[in-house]
Design a protein around this motif. Structure first.
Motif, PDB file in Angstrom:
ATOM      1  N   PRO A  74     -13.745  10.045   4.134  1.00 28.34           N
ATOM      2  CA  PRO A  74     -13.540   8.683   3.622  1.00 28.34           C
ATOM      3  C   PRO A  74     -12.101   8.516   3.109  1.00 28.34           C
ATOM      4  N   ILE A  75     -11.599   7.306   3.211  1.00 27.02           N
ATOM      5  CA  ILE A  75     -10.255   7.000   2.707  1.00 27.02           C
ATOM      6  C   ILE A  75     -10.272   7.106   1.185  1.00 27.02           C
ATOM      7  N   ARG A  76      -9.257   7.772   0.650  1.00 30.25           N
ATOM      8  CA  ARG A  76      -9.113   7.922  -0.801  1.00 30.25           C
ATOM      9  C   ARG A  76      -7.800   7.286  -1.244  1.00 30.25           C
ATOM     10  N   ILE A  77      -7.619   7.176  -2.535  1.00 30.54           N
ATOM     11  CA  ILE A  77      -6.371   6.631  -3.090  1.00 30.54           C
ATOM     12  C   ILE A  77      -5.709   7.718  -3.928  1.00 30.54           C
ATOM     13  N   ASP A  78      -4.428   7.961  -3.644  1.00 35.32           N
ATOM     14  CA  ASP A  78      -3.644   8.939  -4.403  1.00 35.32           C
ATOM     15  C   ASP A  78      -3.498   8.415  -5.823  1.00 35.32           C
ATOM     16  N   GLU A  79      -3.977   9.186  -6.792  1.00 36.22           N
ATOM     17  CA  GLU A  79      -3.987   8.717  -8.183  1.00 36.22           C
ATOM     18  C   GLU A  79      -2.601   8.526  -8.774  1.00 36.22           C
ATOM     19  N   TYR A  80      -1.580   9.142  -8.173  1.00 30.81           N
ATOM     20  CA  TYR A  80      -0.228   9.031  -8.714  1.00 30.81           C
ATOM     21  C   TYR A  80       0.601   7.953  -8.028  1.00 30.81           C
ATOM     22  N   THR A  81       0.394   7.767  -6.722  1.00 30.52           N
ATOM     23  CA  THR A  81       1.204   6.797  -5.977  1.00 30.52           C
ATOM     24  C   THR A  81       0.462   5.507  -5.672  1.00 30.52           C
ATOM     25  N   GLY A  82      -0.870   5.544  -5.755  1.00 23.66           N
ATOM     26  CA  GLY A  82      -1.664   4.384  -5.393  1.00 23.66           C
ATOM     27  C   GLY A  82      -1.791   4.181  -3.888  1.00 23.66           C
ATOM     28  N   LYS A  83      -1.276   5.108  -3.101  1.00 20.13           N
ATOM     29  CA  LYS A  83      -1.324   5.012  -1.637  1.00 20.13           C
ATOM     30  C   LYS A  83      -2.650   5.554  -1.110  1.00 20.13           C
ATOM     31  N   ARG A  84      -3.083   5.019   0.040  1.00 17.36           N
ATOM     32  CA  ARG A  84      -4.331   5.450   0.657  1.00 17.36           C
ATOM     33  C   ARG A  84      -4.074   6.601   1.627  1.00 17.36           C
ATOM     34  N   PHE A  85      -5.065   7.525   1.701  1.00 21.93           N
ATOM     35  CA  PHE A  85      -4.951   8.672   2.593  1.00 21.93           C
ATOM     36  C   PHE A  85      -6.328   9.162   2.994  1.00 21.93           C
ATOM     37  N   THR A  86      -6.368   9.962   4.044  1.00 19.88           N
ATOM     38  CA  THR A  86      -7.607  10.583   4.492  1.00 19.88           C
ATOM     39  C   THR A  86      -7.275  11.851   5.253  1.00 19.88           C
ATOM     40  N   PHE A  87      -8.258  12.717   5.405  1.00 18.88           N
ATOM     41  CA  PHE A  87      -8.093  13.974   6.133  1.00 18.88           C
ATOM     42  C   PHE A  87      -8.989  14.010   7.363  1.00 18.88           C
ATOM     43  N   PHE A  88      -8.545  14.760   8.359  1.00 18.36           N
ATOM     44  CA  PHE A  88      -9.324  15.065   9.550  1.00 18.36           C
ATOM     45  C   PHE A  88      -8.830  16.410  10.052  1.00 18.36           C
ATOM     46  N   ALA A  89      -9.347  16.883  11.168  1.00 19.14           N
ATOM     47  CA  ALA A  89      -8.972  18.215  11.642  1.00 19.14           C
ATOM     48  C   ALA A  89      -8.624  18.181  13.121  1.00 19.14           C
ATOM     49  N   ASP A  90      -7.750  19.115  13.517  1.00 17.52           N
ATOM     50  CA  ASP A  90      -7.443  19.262  14.942  1.00 17.52           C
ATOM     51  C   ASP A  90      -8.522  20.141  15.571  1.00 17.52           C
ATOM     52  N   PRO A  91      -8.459  20.420  16.873  1.00 13.04           N
ATOM     53  CA  PRO A  91      -9.516  21.214  17.513  1.00 13.04           C
ATOM     54  C   PRO A  91      -9.724  22.618  16.942  1.00 13.04           C
ATOM     55  N   ASP A  92      -8.716  23.173  16.253  1.00 17.67           N
ATOM     56  CA  ASP A  92      -8.860  24.484  15.622  1.00 17.67           C
ATOM     57  C   ASP A  92      -9.137  24.386  14.138  1.00 17.67           C
ATOM     58  N   ASP A  93      -9.526  23.203  13.669  1.00 11.84           N
ATOM     59  CA  ASP A  93      -9.865  22.954  12.268  1.00 11.84           C
ATOM     60  C   ASP A  93      -8.646  23.001  11.348  1.00 11.84           C
ATOM     61  N   LEU A  94      -7.436  22.816  11.907  1.00  9.86           N
ATOM     62  CA  LEU A  94      -6.245  22.694  11.084  1.00  9.86           C
ATOM     63  C   LEU A  94      -6.320  21.370  10.339  1.00  9.86           C
ATOM     64  N   PRO A  95      -6.201  21.377   9.019  1.00  8.28           N
ATOM     65  CA  PRO A  95      -6.306  20.129   8.268  1.00  8.28           C
ATOM     66  C   PRO A  95      -5.108  19.208   8.525  1.00  8.28           C
ATOM     67  N   LEU A  96      -5.397  17.978   8.910  1.00 10.77           N
ATOM     68  CA  LEU A  96      -4.375  16.966   9.131  1.00 10.77           C
ATOM     69  C   LEU A  96      -4.678  15.794   8.210  1.00 10.77           C
ATOM     70  N   GLU A  97      -3.626  15.090   7.812  1.00 11.28           N
ATOM     71  CA  GLU A  97      -3.771  13.969   6.888  1.00 11.28           C
ATOM     72  C   GLU A  97      -3.091  12.743   7.461  1.00 11.28           C
ATOM     73  N   LEU A  98      -3.681  11.590   7.220  1.00 11.04           N
ATOM     74  CA  LEU A  98      -3.022  10.319   7.430  1.00 11.04           C
ATOM     75  C   LEU A  98      -2.689   9.777   6.049  1.00 11.04           C
ATOM     76  N   TYR A  99      -1.442   9.357   5.852  1.00 15.24           N
ATOM     77  CA  TYR A  99      -0.998   8.855   4.560  1.00 15.24           C
ATOM     78  C   TYR A  99      -0.339   7.503   4.795  1.00 15.24           C
ATOM     79  N   GLU A 100      -0.840   6.484   4.129  1.00 14.82           N
ATOM     80  CA  GLU A 100      -0.312   5.142   4.330  1.00 14.82           C
ATOM     81  C   GLU A 100       0.995   4.991   3.567  1.00 14.82           C
ATOM     82  N   GLY A 101       2.066   4.723   4.313  1.00 17.49           N
ATOM     83  CA  GLY A 101       3.388   4.616   3.701  1.00 17.49           C
ATOM     84  C   GLY A 101       3.853   3.199   3.514  1.00 17.49           C
TER      85      GLY A 101
END
Length: 129
Positions: free
Chosen positions: A102-129
């Motif tokens: 689920p999309i979360r909000i960075d408590e310090y910047t107020g920006k939205r972000f979420t995590f997902f994984a690549d095919p090898d389960d490497l953690p990737l993040e989307l961060y709204e800039g």
């Protein structure tokens, strides 16, 4: 004093080259700069760009050892990509079959972000800039 200019690239070793190549080029939309097969290493090296900037080297090796990859494991925590509209980006990844947290909000910047994984389960993040 050391004068670092920018991050040049991130190297990723994958377990299934074709699956990871598809994920990074088709699902994430990174551009192929160059792909070579290194016979002596039985290894592919795929150079990828984001908006024309060299960013990722994707490698295959015959038997790479597994590595813990959750965000709290020692080492690289995750790789983050900036997006302008996180909801649109999430919808596009979901359309491609990617599962995201689920999309979360960075408590310090107020920006939205979420995590997902690549095919090898490497953690990737989307961060709204």
């Amino acid at each position: 004093m050391l004068q670092l200019r920018k991050v040049h690239h991130i190297a990723i070793i994958c377990s299934d080259y074709e699956t990871s190549k598809h994920f990074y080029t088709v699902v994430l939309g990174l551009e192929v700069i160059q792909e070579v097969y290194r016979e002596e290493r039985q290894s592919y090296k795929l150079d990828l760009a984001l908006n024309g900037d060299y960013i990722i080297e994707l490698f295959s090796f015959p038997t790479p050892p597994p590595r813990p990859s959750r965000p709290e494991a020692r080492g690289l925590r995750h790789l983050a990509f900036e997006v302008s509209d996180i909801k649109t980006a999430v919808q596009e990844l979901q359309r491609q079959g990617v599962t995201l947290e689920p999309i979360r909000i960075d408590e310090y910047t107020g920006k939205r972000f979420t995590f997902f994984a690549d095919p090898d389960d490497l953690p990737l993040e989307l961060y709204e800039g």
